[in-house]
Write an enzyme that holds these catalytic residues in place. Structure first.
Site, PDB file in Angstrom:
ATOM      1  N   TYR A 116      -5.189  15.256  14.359  1.00  0.00           N
ATOM      2  CA  TYR A 116      -4.090  15.619  15.262  1.00  0.00           C
ATOM      3  C   TYR A 116      -2.786  15.078  14.696  1.00  0.00           C
ATOM      4  CZ  TYR A 116      -5.120  18.023  19.592  1.00  0.00           C
ATOM      5  OH  TYR A 116      -5.373  18.985  20.508  1.00  0.00           O
ATOM      6  N   THR A 154       5.011  35.702   8.224  1.00  0.00           N
ATOM      7  CA  THR A 154       3.639  35.214   8.167  1.00  0.00           C
ATOM      8  C   THR A 154       3.440  34.726   6.738  1.00  0.00           C
ATOM      9  OG1 THR A 154       2.987  37.472   7.673  1.00  0.00           O
ATOM     10  CG2 THR A 154       2.622  36.708   9.917  1.00  0.00           C
TER      11      THR A 154
HETATM   12  N1  DSN Z   1      -0.029  42.905  12.487  1.00  0.00           N
HETATM   13  C1  DSN Z   1       0.815  42.876  11.330  1.00  0.00           C
HETATM   14  C2  DSN Z   1       0.767  44.128  10.555  1.00  0.00           C
HETATM   15  O1  DSN Z   1      -0.321  44.617  10.331  1.00  0.00           O
HETATM   16  O2  DSN Z   1       1.791  44.635  10.133  1.00  0.00           O
HETATM   17  C3  DSN Z   1       2.204  42.507  11.636  1.00  0.00           C
HETATM   18  O3  DSN Z   1       2.261  41.181  11.984  1.00  0.00           O
END
Ligand code: DSN
Length: 455
Positions: free
Chosen positions: A45, A241
């Protein structure tokens, strides 16, 4: 006896090895990224943040004395952080270097969490956010009514013109009318390079407006230098991401300009305070304990993206995507924007062949070619029955496929389309098993020549 879940993992390894991944938001991580993600760091943690002192690029300044000093300075809510702090600092400093940022928060569990944290850092309920509509290629978290943020903030949308590019005049008109607190540039199904400089000029006309980019799809292309970086054009915040073109573990990342970083200081809402506003919006604002095993894997992936080989990789991603687009066009596929400038191709299947995108997605699944059904701008199809399919080259390029193989993929896709058109109904796909299995064997035999890293 080992838990049966491991049998399923083995089956998934087989599926990944024998098929070809064309979903443009997926990729295959390296063995080292995989190794870091599966470590005992998951036991720890570490709510809070490491200290914001500098760190050597490989953590090399961290001798025993320094560790004690840093432990006294960190902002964690649990003890035992000497290794975690160094790992997280390393991830942060590599991310900043990769994207020319002053600050990075590597804790978001996903891109959706990253976006939500930025909205929370800068806006209050009811504030207006201007973003690309889902139908034009924006992401769900950019204001789709089914999301939580759409119920908190007032999203207004801009779209694309006939060429598939952002309608900049419309964007400017709406921005001036609506005076948004955030202008967001980013997309999940858009194949042009945005004019960041033009959008910056528009944002300058609006007081108190945060210019934000969600570069989840193209972060790897930015890191590798084949796509412009919004942070170089006056954008203040960029979310992404880490698992798409950037080829890291599944997770999120927020990069920003600004140098005020002490998360204990209650910040005014100013651009200079953005790093601390964001850190506080991630934790404790919207998340609890960070996933330090994933942060370690992010650090490894950022290290890989800083290497010269990564530049070659992203160049090939774009080259392959352009070739794939051309070969599809030559076979009658009508493409949104007539091609691509990045890693992604959007096909209007309905207009091309009279069948919907979901039918083609399912049929291609039967032969080991995985992509996803996707809406095209102004789609008349229902959410689960969109008119298009979206595909791309990040994953297959990681496996080493090149332009020759793009031609083969386009040819297989056309053969599958012909089967679908002949059947006229996806429920009849089982009756075409023999024809489909021939193509599946061809796909498998090619796929096996290009192993998946880590399998
Ligand atoms: N779900 C993703 C995609 O496939 O474009 C976007 O975050």
């Amino acid at each position: 006896m080992k838990d049966p879940v491991f049998n399923l993992i083995e089956s998934e390894k087989k599926r990944q090895s024998e098929g070809l991944e064309l979903i443009p938001s997926e990729n295959y991580v390296s063995k080292e990224v995989l190794e870091a993600a599966g470590t005992i760091l998951t036991n720890k943690y570490s709510e809070g943040y490491p200290s914001f002192e500098g760190v050597g690029e490989n953590g090399e300044f961290w001798d025993e004395k320094r560790i004690v000093e840093e432990k006294l300075k960190n902002y964690r809510y649990y003890g035992g952080q000497e290794n975690i702090d160094r790992i997280e600092r390393l991830a942060i400093s590599r991310a900043c270097k990769l994207f020319h940022a002053d600050h990075a928060n590597v804790q978001p569990h996903s891109g959706a969490n990253a976006n939500e944290a930025v909205y929370w850092a800068w806006c209050r309920p009811g504030d207006t956010i201007l973003a690309m509509t889902l139908a034009s290629g924006g992401h769900l978290t950019h204001g789709a009514p089914v999301t939580r943020s759409a119920n908190i903030y007032n999203f207004v949308g801009y779209g694309v013109d006939e060429s598939g590019d952002i309608d900049y005049d419309e964007l400017e008109k709406i921005a001036l009318e609506e005076q948004p607190k955030i202008i967001l540039v980013g997309y999940s199904a858009f194949m042009k390079i945005p004019d960041f400089a033009r959008i910056k000029k528009i944002a300058e006309k609006i007081p108190d407006c945060l210019l934000m980019a969600d570069m989840a799809h193209v972060a790897g292309l930015i890191a590798g230098g084949v796509h412009p970086n919004p942070l170089d054009f006056g954008f203040y915040v960029m979310t992404t991401t880490t698992h798409k073109t950037l080829r890291g573990p599944r997770g999120g990342l927020i990069l920003s300009k600004g140098n005020v970083k002490n998360p204990l200081k209650k910040p005014e809402r100013t651009l200079e305070n953005i790093p601390v506003l964001i850190d506080r919006a991630v934790f404790p604002g919207t998340q609890g304990g960070p996933l330090e095993h994933i942060i370690a894997a992010k650090a490894v992936a950022f290290g890989e993206a800083l290497k010269p080989e990564f530049k070659d990789y992203v160049k090939k991603v774009v080259k392959n995507a352009k070739k794939l687009a051309l070969e599809l066009k030559n076979r009658g596929f009508i493409l949104q924007g007539d091609g691509t400038e990045n890693h992604l191709v959007l096909v209007n299947v309905k207009e091309s062949f009279g069948i919907d995108g979901k039918f083609l997605e399912k049929a291609l699944d039967c032969v080991g070619l995985n992509l996803n059904a996707n809406a095209v701008p102004s789609d008349k199809g229902a959410a689960f029955r969109p008119s298009g399919v979206r595909l791309g080259t990040p994953a297959i390029t990681t496996r080493g496929l090149g332009e020759k193989e793009m031609e083969k993929i386009a040819e297989w896709m056309r053969r599958v389309v012909d089967i679908c058109v002949g059947l006229g109904d996806e429920n009849l796909l089982v009756s075409a098993e023999e024809e489909l299995s021939k193509i599946r064997e061809e796909v498998k035999s090619l796929a096996k020549k290009f192993p998946v890293p880590g399998i």
